[in-house]
Scaffold this active site. Structure first.
Site, mmCIF file in Angstrom:
data_model
loop_
_atom_site.group_PDB
_atom_site.id
_atom_site.type_symbol
_atom_site.label_atom_id
_atom_site.label_comp_id
_atom_site.label_asym_id
_atom_site.label_seq_id
_atom_site.Cartn_x
_atom_site.Cartn_y
_atom_site.Cartn_z
ATOM 1 N N SER A 191 30.088 0.156 19.174
ATOM 2 C CA SER A 191 29.913 1.358 18.350
ATOM 3 C C SER A 191 31.011 1.391 17.295
ATOM 4 O O SER A 191 32.027 0.702 17.400
ATOM 5 C CB SER A 191 29.939 2.607 19.218
ATOM 6 O OG SER A 191 31.221 2.804 19.775
ATOM 7 N N ASN A 192 30.808 2.202 16.280
ATOM 8 C CA ASN A 192 31.749 2.278 15.164
ATOM 9 C C ASN A 192 33.113 2.783 15.626
ATOM 10 O O ASN A 192 33.197 3.594 16.547
ATOM 11 C CB ASN A 192 31.163 3.223 14.107
ATOM 12 C CG ASN A 192 31.955 3.203 12.823
ATOM 13 O OD1 ASN A 192 32.940 3.910 12.676
ATOM 14 N ND2 ASN A 192 31.550 2.362 11.889
#
Lengths: 498, 498
Positions: A191-192
């Site tokens: 995920s970011n």
């Protein structure tokens, strides 16, 4: 500067912008300057007296242009797009030009009201569950935020507040700070970085679970992690799933993750910063199956939907969760949902720009079909580029989703690293690296609206020539010293930035 | 829309904006609409096909204008200014038009570098301690943020992180979450609501100490509160002092507050959102005496310095406190301060607009003397208005600072409330209320650049006529029923919004 000088200056700037775009291919995508370059070009002290505006555009040309990385250049294939469209530029100009700011409703009724309608337009375009729309019966709704970082953080804080209140009813022996100290959140290690940052800022540990080979959150791992934490006496409160990861544009499976969140009463936030825009096309909508389990959903219109930065869209199923978390004087009274929302209670800042104007201008000028055409053109180009690479046995296309693909040079990992180094030194095209299945890969994202098949041939030729050069010069080194470590510029690594 | 249509559309919009400003006095400052007004004017579904841009400006006129509150109207005396200047509008247009976004340095070197220089220009203009400047030897520096809310929150989080690390070295028996649960912050009950909100978001209780009669943080109360909390085993970590409070533009005394923060090793943040801009004039600089004690200092160039929203300036003495708090991968290695900072590690979002351009354009066009002239014109107008009111024995001017004054109708508090009601119903001028020394007062802030003595006479006439009307009609009611409660629209109360 009087109003007539403004007309003159602003129109000259319009022409400057238009010319910039018309000649974008003449500009080297990455600049030839070193950190601190501006010090010799701009005085260290502010001017005592004002000067005529006529000098400013000349100085933009001499001082700013040589130090720009050209995001709108067709040769910019790094990151994801900084979305752009002319009607969006004009909508933003009008917003600034009118000089109005939104605080509560009465300080700018049109600012709030157009945003309410635009959130519904977008929600219908993306075919998201009705419960998210302002026009639905319930307490759901949409709001424009600056960035996905803000959206993720705001929802984490709301989930935190909601969980504390829920746990307190079950465990009246615990005080707020006891509960807050035992909250835990989850996402995948693909995920970011803003997800991890949200945990850091909101003081909720974010467990980044090992994702599968394709960079997807593993539902089984999620379930096990929640069960483990419950046994330890912790309170799971927030899960962030990603549709279109930053590295490889992978899609977490909401149909599997959703029921787990439901079972354990955990807020599911869906981050579709890049990929969300693609749901305007029916053929991509299967990728969001299971979205009905989400409590909140976010996508960046400024990434893949022709809207200039910043314009991040957040929908929630129950706006009271935001209002309860952010309102200093908490309004537990039922809000009338047939009138207008007070967005200032849905966010961290108080003031708001009139960002709905740029959405209104873009959507009306393109129409839904025009936006679909744009998305399909960009994804079509990545397929085209993929075919070019596949015809060349030196390259391996590792993954391809929407308008992004990752590829590598077959053989030793150092070949790809050397290629990245050469591309970065030559500054003819801008790509960055990622690590995929333990290999270094080159991320190649179709970003510019102007990108064409001819531009892709230019990119391919540049890449191919550098590989020729590497293979000719280094064949012996590479084959003899497999463990030879290539150091390449940190700023090329997505992991270091995204 | 091709580039030639863009030229045409954007230039038409420039004329629309210029005309809007030239005719701003023709527009009623507050709109005649009710919540939900836009539903009958905008289709509930997005258009399938695009349309010609020619319709858009017409619809702005028909749909948006009737629903705007005109912040740039000389009759807008509510809140504080939404700053505006033509060169700033053009700078913002260019930023949007170039379509570049800043992440790390290489993604937009000019974006970072011009910001570094502009922060120094502004710091020199405001005569703040050298340690805050990017060009100083130490680890201090300035950054553009969206809003003061963000600046206050970011510094609270940095103070929190710093305090946790400090306490851990002194008390190795405590873990992070033990310490975090015992942190406490302080401000006055007249500080902006965003201060309390920062505490709420950052999970640090914000004690709002009773301020003195003039709305200033009482240094003695602060010292006592810190001592009390230390005795309770808590860890004081953050004090927010205000220069120019939202209600009455009062100034906390930094020379008294600073040494207390220093004694107890507490981070002092100075919020000068509105008043900070005034320090460009030497005659106002005494109001910031003691700023050398502050760890961080914030002012909104978008409030009183001719820059369009959003542009909030934050300086810190040691940027590593931000970097350590926000960097997911913490860089404890010494950063080279003679090269460029990585602003993405100084803030919550990752992406950044090129906001330094509007500062550059405005400062060069006005010059320092031009900005001083503007500040002095606005403060001069408030003196002029104060004199008008003082000549009328029905009014009492309660306080006056910079370009803000608060006044009331002499006698029963209900008279002022009735006046507010009437002004709000008539929508000819826009003012809001505040509570000062237990009385309802009318806040009157010179906001528009266009405001003139003639506009102040118009405002005075409007106010005077309504008071005539109230006194004629209600004299008996008021004198007989002193406790008669006047309910007035909540949206007029600053306390409800600011």
């Amino acid at each position: 500067m009087d109003v007539n000088e403004f007309r003159e200056f602003a129109k000259a700037t319009i022409d400057y912008i238009a010319d910039y775009h018309e000649n974008i291919r003449d500009k080297q995508v990455l600049p030839d300057i070193s950190p601190g370059y501006i010090k010799d070009k701009v005085p260290s002290d502010p001017p005592k007296e004002g000067e005529h505006w006529g000098n400013l555009l000349k100085d933009v040309n001499d001082v700013i242009l040589p130090g720009l990385t050209h995001w709108q250049s067709p040769n910019f294939y790094a990151y994801y797009p900084a979305s752009y469209s002319f009607p969006s530029v004009v909508g933003d100009l009008l917003s600034t030009g009118l000089g109005c700011v939104g605080l509560n409703w009465i300080t700018g009724p049109a600012i709030t009201e157009l945003e309410v309608v635009m959130m519904d337009w977008l929600g219908k375009m993306l075919d998201i569950p009705l419960a998210f729309l302002n026009c639905s019966e319930g307490p759901g709704g949409g709001i424009i935020k600056g960035t996905a970082s803000e959206a993720t953080l705001v929802c984490l804080l709301a989930a935190k507040d909601k969980t504390v209140r829920r746990v307190k009813t079950l465990r009246p022996d615990l005080c707020d700070s006891d509960i807050k100290g035992k909250l835990v959140a989850y996402s995948s290690d693909h995920s970011n970085s803003s997800i991890e940052k949200a945990g850091l800022i909101g003081s909720v540990p974010m467990r980044l679970l090992l994702s599968d080979d394709e960079g997807r959150l593993n539902p089984q791992f999620l379930k096990e992690a929640i069960e483990q934490d419950l046994k330890l006496g912790l309170f799971p409160c927030y899960v962030v799933a990603t549709l279109g990861t930053t590295g490889t544009c992978s899609f977490d499976n909401l149909q599997e993750i959703g029921p787990i969140c439901e079972e354990f009463n955990v807020w599911l936030h869906v981050d579709a910063a890049y990929a969300g825009a693609a749901f305007v096309c029916p053929e991509y909508r299967y990728l969001k199956n299971g979205l009905e389990y989400a409590e909140s959903f976010n996508f960046n219109a400024h990434k893949f939907m022709l809207i200039n930065f910043d314009c991040s869209i957040l929908w929630v199923k129950n706006a009271f969760n935001l209002i309860n978390a952010f309102t200093v004087e908490r309004p537990y009274l039922k809000h009338e949902y047939d009138s207008a929302p007070e967005y200032m209670h849905w966010q961290i800042p108080l003031g708001r720009r009139f960002r709905a104007l740029k959405l209104w201008f873009m959507i009306r000028t393109y129409g839904v079909e025009g936006i679909r055409k744009y998305i399909r053109k960009q994804t079509g180009l990545i397929n085209y580029f993929s075919e070019i690479l596949k015809k060349d046995s030196r390259f391996e296309v590792c993954c391809k989703n929407l308008a992004l693909l990752c590829f590598r040079v077959r053989g030793d990992d150092n070949l790809t690293k050397m290629l990245l180094n050469k591309l970065y030194e030559r500054k003819q095209i801008y790509v960055i690296s990622y690590t995929y299945k333990k290999n270094t890969v080159i991320r190649f994202s179709i970003n510019s609206n102007e990108c064409s098949e001819a531009d892709l041939h230019f990119a391919y030729t540049e890449i191919s020539n550098q590989v020729d050069d590497i293979l000719n010069k280094n064949f012996i080194v590479i084959t003899k010293e497999v463990n030879f470590k290539i150091e390449f510029d940190k700023s090329m690594e997505l992991e270091n930035i995204h």
